[in-house]
Design an enzyme around this catalytic site. Sequence first.
Site, PDB file in Angstrom:
ATOM      1  N   CYS A  93       0.865  -1.175   0.000  1.00  0.00           N
ATOM      2  CA  CYS A  93       0.000   0.000   0.000  1.00  0.00           C
ATOM      3  C   CYS A  93       0.903   1.227   0.000  1.00  0.00           C
ATOM      4  O   CYS A  93       1.667   1.436   0.949  1.00  0.00           O
ATOM      5  CB  CYS A  93      -0.909  -0.017   1.223  1.00  0.00           C
ATOM      6  SG  CYS A  93      -2.029   1.383   1.242  1.00  0.00           S
ATOM      7  N   GLY A  94       0.812   1.999  -1.082  1.00  0.00           N
ATOM      8  CA  GLY A  94       1.696   3.161  -1.223  1.00  0.00           C
ATOM      9  C   GLY A  94       1.336   4.280  -0.269  1.00  0.00           C
ATOM     10  O   GLY A  94       2.190   4.809   0.450  1.00  0.00           O
ATOM     11  N   HIS A  95       0.044   4.634  -0.243  1.00  0.00           N
ATOM     12  CA  HIS A  95      -0.337   5.723   0.667  1.00  0.00           C
ATOM     13  C   HIS A  95      -0.087   5.279   2.097  1.00  0.00           C
ATOM     14  O   HIS A  95       0.310   6.070   2.955  1.00  0.00           O
ATOM     15  CB  HIS A  95      -1.809   6.142   0.456  1.00  0.00           C
ATOM     16  CG  HIS A  95      -2.761   5.455   1.374  1.00  0.00           C
ATOM     17  ND1 HIS A  95      -3.420   4.289   1.054  1.00  0.00           N
ATOM     18  CD2 HIS A  95      -3.132   5.736   2.652  1.00  0.00           C
ATOM     19  CE1 HIS A  95      -4.153   3.889   2.081  1.00  0.00           C
ATOM     20  NE2 HIS A  95      -3.999   4.756   3.061  1.00  0.00           N
ATOM     21  N   HIS A 208      -8.467  -4.208  -7.711  1.00  0.00           N
ATOM     22  CA  HIS A 208      -8.567  -2.741  -7.780  1.00  0.00           C
ATOM     23  C   HIS A 208      -8.895  -2.365  -9.232  1.00  0.00           C
ATOM     24  O   HIS A 208      -8.299  -2.929 -10.162  1.00  0.00           O
ATOM     25  CB  HIS A 208      -7.252  -2.061  -7.411  1.00  0.00           C
ATOM     26  CG  HIS A 208      -6.869  -2.198  -5.959  1.00  0.00           C
ATOM     27  ND1 HIS A 208      -6.429  -3.364  -5.410  1.00  0.00           N
ATOM     28  CD2 HIS A 208      -6.851  -1.265  -4.967  1.00  0.00           C
ATOM     29  CE1 HIS A 208      -6.147  -3.165  -4.121  1.00  0.00           C
ATOM     30  NE2 HIS A 208      -6.400  -1.903  -3.822  1.00  0.00           N
ATOM     31  N   ASP A 234     -10.368   5.156  -3.212  1.00  0.00           N
ATOM     32  CA  ASP A 234      -9.149   5.727  -2.627  1.00  0.00           C
ATOM     33  C   ASP A 234      -9.218   7.252  -2.728  1.00  0.00           C
ATOM     34  O   ASP A 234      -9.386   7.798  -3.820  1.00  0.00           O
ATOM     35  CB  ASP A 234      -7.926   5.189  -3.377  1.00  0.00           C
ATOM     36  CG  ASP A 234      -6.640   5.369  -2.597  1.00  0.00           C
ATOM     37  OD1 ASP A 234      -6.563   6.325  -1.793  1.00  0.00           O
ATOM     38  OD2 ASP A 234      -5.707   4.588  -2.807  1.00  0.00           O
ATOM     39  N   CYS A 238      -3.494   6.775  -4.902  1.00  0.00           N
ATOM     40  CA  CYS A 238      -3.178   5.346  -4.784  1.00  0.00           C
ATOM     41  C   CYS A 238      -1.731   5.079  -5.219  1.00  0.00           C
ATOM     42  O   CYS A 238      -1.413   5.148  -6.420  1.00  0.00           O
ATOM     43  CB  CYS A 238      -4.162   4.497  -5.606  1.00  0.00           C
ATOM     44  SG  CYS A 238      -4.024   2.747  -5.192  1.00  0.00           S
TER      45      CYS A 238
HETATM   46  O1  PYC Z   1      -1.901   3.695  -1.962  1.00  0.00           O
HETATM   47  O2  PYC Z   1      -1.357   1.722  -2.748  1.00  0.00           O
HETATM   48  C1  PYC Z   1      -2.147   2.486  -2.211  1.00  0.00           C
HETATM   49  C2  PYC Z   1      -3.488   1.980  -1.831  1.00  0.00           C
HETATM   50  C3  PYC Z   1      -4.013   0.749  -2.071  1.00  0.00           C
HETATM   51  C4  PYC Z   1      -5.286   0.744  -1.543  1.00  0.00           C
HETATM   52  C5  PYC Z   1      -5.520   1.975  -0.975  1.00  0.00           C
HETATM   53  N1  PYC Z   1      -4.409   2.721  -1.173  1.00  0.00           N
END
Ligand code: PYC
Length: 315
Positions: A93-95, A208, A234, A238
Site C-alpha cells: 500500500c503506497g499511501h 482494484h 481511494d 493510490c
Molecule cells: O496507496 O497503494 C495504495 C493503496 C491501495 C489501496 C488503498 N491505497
Amino acid sequence: MSNPAIRKIQIIDSHTGGEPTRVVIAGGPELGGGTVADRLEVFRERHDPFRSAVVNEPRGSDVVVGALLCEPADKCCAAGVIFFNNVSYLGMCGHGTIGLVVTLAHLGRIQCGEHKIETPVGVVTATLYPNGEVSVANIPSWRAKKAATVDVPGLGPVTGDVAWSGNWFFLIEKHGLDLSLATVDLLTDYTWRVRQAVNAQGFPEVDHVELFGPSTSPGAHSRNFVLCPGKAYDRSPCGTGTSAKLACLAADGKLAEGAAWVQESIIGSTFKGSFTWLDRAAGKVAPVITGTAFVNSEITQLLDERDPFCWGIRA
Ligand code: PYC
C-alpha cells in the site's frame, strides 16, 4: 477501575492525500516468527476478526486502511508491515507506507533518510525528507496484459490493462465518465461492475479498478478514480495504482525513464511518480512515488468481548 478482560490496542491515525492509514503500534495479535508474508497468513487464518475490529464500524469505516506494525524478518529493514482493509489484506500500500513512515517519525522511531520496510510482497525503500515528503521505491511492477476487453453486464465491452504493482489493477482510459466527487456513486457502480466482469472473465486476481481522465490541478498529468477491494474509493491517487500506471506508461513508451508523472486523485491530492527500467524486455519497472501524510490521532481502541460488535460490523 479498568476491566482486565478489555483488550487495549494502541493506534496512530494519519492520512495521505486524504486516504486514512491506521497503524497498530501495540496490542496486535501474536503472529509468530518468519517473514512478514508468513505472518500475513497467520493473521488471515487465525486473527481475521482483529482486522475487522480495527478498521470496520463502529470504530472505523470502509475507507480506513489498517497497518499492523511487525518485527521485520529482514534485518536491513526498519519495520515490517501488513496492510489490511474492510474486507481483506493488501500486498502493498503506497499511501499506507507514506503514512507509516510519517507515523514512525512522529513516534521518534525514525529520522529523515532512507528506511527499508518489509511488506508481504517484498521490501520497499522509503525516504523521509526534511520537508515532510516521503518517497516510496515500490516493488518491481509490470503490465501483465494490454487492452483486455471484458463484456460488462449493463455496460457492454470495456477495455483496460491488467498490471501488478503490489496489488492487481485493471486500468481504464476510455470510459466516457466525468471523474469528480459529484459522480462518485456512478463511478463506484461502474468500477464495481467492471471488477465482477474482469474477475469472471480471466483475471480473478484483480481487486482494484482504476479510471483515468484529465487532471484539474496545475502540473498534474492525469486524474484517477480507484476502486478498492471492499468497494471504498481511494481518496489518495493510490501509490500502487500510480505504480501500475507507471508500468503501463513505460510499456507504451509514453513516459521516459526518470521523467515525472503527477497523478491527481478524485479529491485533488497528488503523488509524484517516476520509474527506472529493471528489465525493458520483460516490461518490468521500479516505480517511485512521492507524497505527504499527516498524523491526526493517537487512539487507544478497546476490545470488549461483551460488546456484540466487538469485532466490527462485517458483511
Ligand atoms: O496507496 O497503494 C495504495 C493503496 C491501495 C489501496 C488503498 N491505497
